[in-house]
Each structure stands twice: as structure tokens, then as C-alpha cells.
Design a protein around this motif. Sequence first.
Motif, PDB file in Angstrom:
ATOM      1  N   PHE A  60      -5.201  -5.775   8.024  1.00 22.61           N
ATOM      2  CA  PHE A  60      -3.784  -5.862   7.688  1.00 22.61           C
ATOM      3  C   PHE A  60      -3.437  -7.255   7.165  1.00 22.61           C
ATOM      4  O   PHE A  60      -2.672  -7.405   6.211  1.00 22.61           O
ATOM      5  N   TRP A 116      -4.606  -7.463   3.587  1.00 26.39           N
ATOM      6  CA  TRP A 116      -3.746  -6.618   2.734  1.00 26.39           C
ATOM      7  C   TRP A 116      -2.403  -7.304   2.493  1.00 26.39           C
ATOM      8  O   TRP A 116      -1.934  -7.381   1.358  1.00 26.39           O
ATOM      9  N   TYR A 117      -1.803  -7.809   3.560  1.00 28.85           N
ATOM     10  CA  TYR A 117      -0.469  -8.391   3.444  1.00 28.85           C
ATOM     11  C   TYR A 117      -0.462  -9.620   2.547  1.00 28.85           C
ATOM     12  O   TYR A 117       0.463  -9.804   1.740  1.00 28.85           O
ATOM     13  N   GLN A 152       0.171  -8.892  -1.051  1.00 31.81           N
ATOM     14  CA  GLN A 152       1.399  -8.214  -1.440  1.00 31.81           C
ATOM     15  C   GLN A 152       2.461  -9.196  -1.916  1.00 31.81           C
ATOM     16  O   GLN A 152       2.513 -10.344  -1.461  1.00 31.81           O
ATOM     17  N   TYR A 171       1.707  -0.779   5.094  1.00 31.17           N
ATOM     18  CA  TYR A 171       0.242  -0.857   5.178  1.00 31.17           C
ATOM     19  C   TYR A 171      -0.340   0.472   5.653  1.00 31.17           C
ATOM     20  O   TYR A 171      -1.338   0.967   5.093  1.00 31.17           O
TER      21      TYR A 171
END
Length: 470
Positions: free
Chosen positions: A73, A76-77, A80, A106
Motif C-alpha cells: 500500500f 502504491w500510494y 498516486q 487501493y
Amino acid sequence: MIKRQIVIVGGGFSGTALAIQLLRQNNDQVAITLIEPRDDLGEGVAYSTQDPAHRINVPAARMQLSEHEQGDFDRWYRQQPAFSADPASLCQDGAVYPQRRQFAKYLRAQLRHALQGSSVSFQHIHDYARDYRDGYLYTERGAHYPVDQLVLAISHPAPVIPSVFEGVSADANVVTDPWQPHALTSIDKDACIAIIGTGLTMSDVVASLRRQGHRGRIHAISRRGQLPRSNLSGPSYPEYRLSPLSPSPRTVREWLKYVRQNVVIAAQQQLPWQVVVDDVRRQGQAIWQQFDLAEQRRFLRHLRPWWDVHRYRIAPQVARVLADCLASSQLQIHAARLRAVYRVADQFALTLDLRRGGTKKLLVDNIVLTTGPAHQQLIASQPLLTSLQAQQLITPDPLGLGIAVNAQSQAITPAGEVNTRLFVVGPAARGRFGELMGLPQVADHAQSVAMQLVNRSYQPISERCPHDVQ
């Protein structure tokens, strides 16, 4: 080929994580139906908030769907646009605490990815589950779906209004559920507010009020007056392992003594108490299940409030808001029992029995209840669960934390029999497992239940008993 029908009721984190894990198994003999009225999956109570002041309570690097995806996570974050748009999410130590809704995004991204790589049939039904009978699940809109294996991912019932508020609960200036959209926006910025409860939800409410520019005094009231502790912010620390002890502690009292001893040992190594609690959490399910029922009840009665404020910590950003409000005396904490609430002209009068003796009177303009979900009322809160209970298919666990299950997360009937076709995933199973309220334990539980579901052989319902539903 007739596929085995797995029906999941509830599309918050638990239900969505289970669906992702089932899709990853890529068993083409399985069909998944997820019943969730919300348009967006992965939200539930925790991650549906749109308030930017509400952040995840642990660093993003510790939130993932399985143990081998550690840090997913976080990675991924950081890719963004939301990461660049929210510089406050990044702490000086490099950890990030995104706004809570980002974790729901997510989860949906992981669901889309799992769907692309799986041959498993999947459908999201935007509806409420109402009833279960004769191998079919019935919804509020009148639809019905065949069920071979039913999974309950229903975790957080609405709060119960304490009896002391019965006379004023319908008042427009009393917020009985702060998680409802725009629940706090009508409160005047200069209003004096009483918040009932001093836990995680109170922290979120104060953060929301501060973001809205609230200037008035805030009184937070609970029996012990304990606030959630902050997560670590600063240098990174190595993982701590509890010092070996033989024989292992067996009672709640022995464990409390053992943990305190380890806090002292950690301090001698210049390590904070948080690393000790984190290791207790990692062993939480094993520790809980070694206790007999009497010891579990003793923990809930005496130690749970203290465990909760140390285990379920808040993001440093939210901790700073609380610290600022306390330092300026805008926020005042009262360790007290609320004896009475009544109207006095255009205000509310609160009578408090203070924990250290004596009484106190408060006059406030608004009241916000943050006593949390009424887990002891879980079965009564949902028509489907009351239907299952009426059919003797489920029963509350002995501790009143959720639904009784066995070690395989299968529901136990009131007669003590195991229902091998009915599973419970997520916090509703914590009476058995103990540590099932935060990540990564709920994610691990979802993965475990998914493995059990796909590795079991069942005759499909359509072959088992042809059924003509009118």
C-alpha cells in the motif's frame, strides 16, 4: 459446468479482501457473489469517510492484503496524485499516513487487478441481504441467489444510544452517529461541545472540528479519561521480541506483569513501549486462545480499555491536533460517569460523577456520541443475521463480541454444532480469535478463510436440491 456459489455479505474491508483472495486462487469452479449496497467496495465504516482530517492509524507500510505483500500500500500510494496533493501525509521519519479513503481506493485497485488475472466469476450486487432459507439468499429488492457457502463479513453495527440520552437523542443538536455524512457541519464554530467517549472516534471528531475551524470549548468524557496513544514518529526501531520466559504466562495477571517487565527491558535498550505492544499484538491470537473463558472475561472487564488505548493508536498528525487542543485548553478530558443529561433553555446540562470523587456540572450547546459500534447488538442489527439466528444457524459468541465460530471460522449453532457451509470473516469472529480489529490480522484472516473455501468440495445447490423460487 455448474459452479460452486460462494456468497459474501458485506463489502467493507473484510468482504472485499476475501473476494480478492478468492479471485487470486483462480479456481474456475467457483462463482463469487458479493452483496453490498454501497456503489464502492472496500469502504465500510472505516474507509468510507471523505473527511481529509481522517487518516489511517498506522503507517501505510504496515497495511497490506497478505504477509508477502508487506509495504504494498505504501508503494502504491506514493505513486498516486493524492500523495503529492497531501504533503501532510508524509512524516519527518519518512512514514506516510494517507487520508483514510485512499486505502479504500487501493483495495478497489487490487480488486480490479485480481479480476483481470482470474477466471473466477464475480458479481457485486448493490442490495441489502434480508433472509436466507433453503439454500438461497434473498435481498431487499426481492432477488434471490443460490448459496453453497455463505460468508458473513458484517462487522460494525450502528452505535446504541446510552439510556441517559433517551430524553434528548432526537434533538437536532445531538449527533448520535458521527460517521453519517455531514454529521458535524451544522455545529456552530463557537459552540461548546460535549463528546461522549475518548477513543479513536473522538480523536477523529476533534480532528474534523479543528479542520472546520471550530473555536469553542470541547469536553470529552469517558469513565477512565484515557486517550489513544500516538504511533511512533521519529527514528525507526528494530522489531522487538518478548524476552523468553518459561513457563509461559497463563493468566491475564501474569501476562500483564510479563508485558510490564518487557517494557522495562526495552527501555534499557532505548526502545519505546510501542515496540513491546507490537510484539504482543503479533502474538495476540495465540495469547487470546490460550485463555479460558473466565480469563477472557477478566481481560475484557479489567484490561481491555488500557489495551485498546495502547494497541489502537492514532496517526502523528491527529495526535498533534489533540496535543494542540489540550495545550490551549480548548479540549478538556473528564474521567467521569455521566449521570444525567437534560435541557436547560437552549443548552444541555450534564451531571458528571468524577472518577476521583465528587460531581461536576457542564453546560454545552452540542453533544456528539462517540461510544463506538454496539458489537453486542450485532445479530439484532441486521435482518439477515436475525433470520439466521431464528433458524438456529448462528448464535452470539459467549463474550458478546460477535458471532460464535470454531477455529476454522465456521459458524457454531446454539446447540454447539458446526455449520460447515456458513463462515464468518473479520471482526465479528474476534470472540474466538481475539486480535481481529486491525490490519494485518483481518487481512490474514480473510486469506485463511479464502483458502478454506476453495479447498473444500461441495455439491452445488442446484444439484443438491432443485428449487423453484416464486
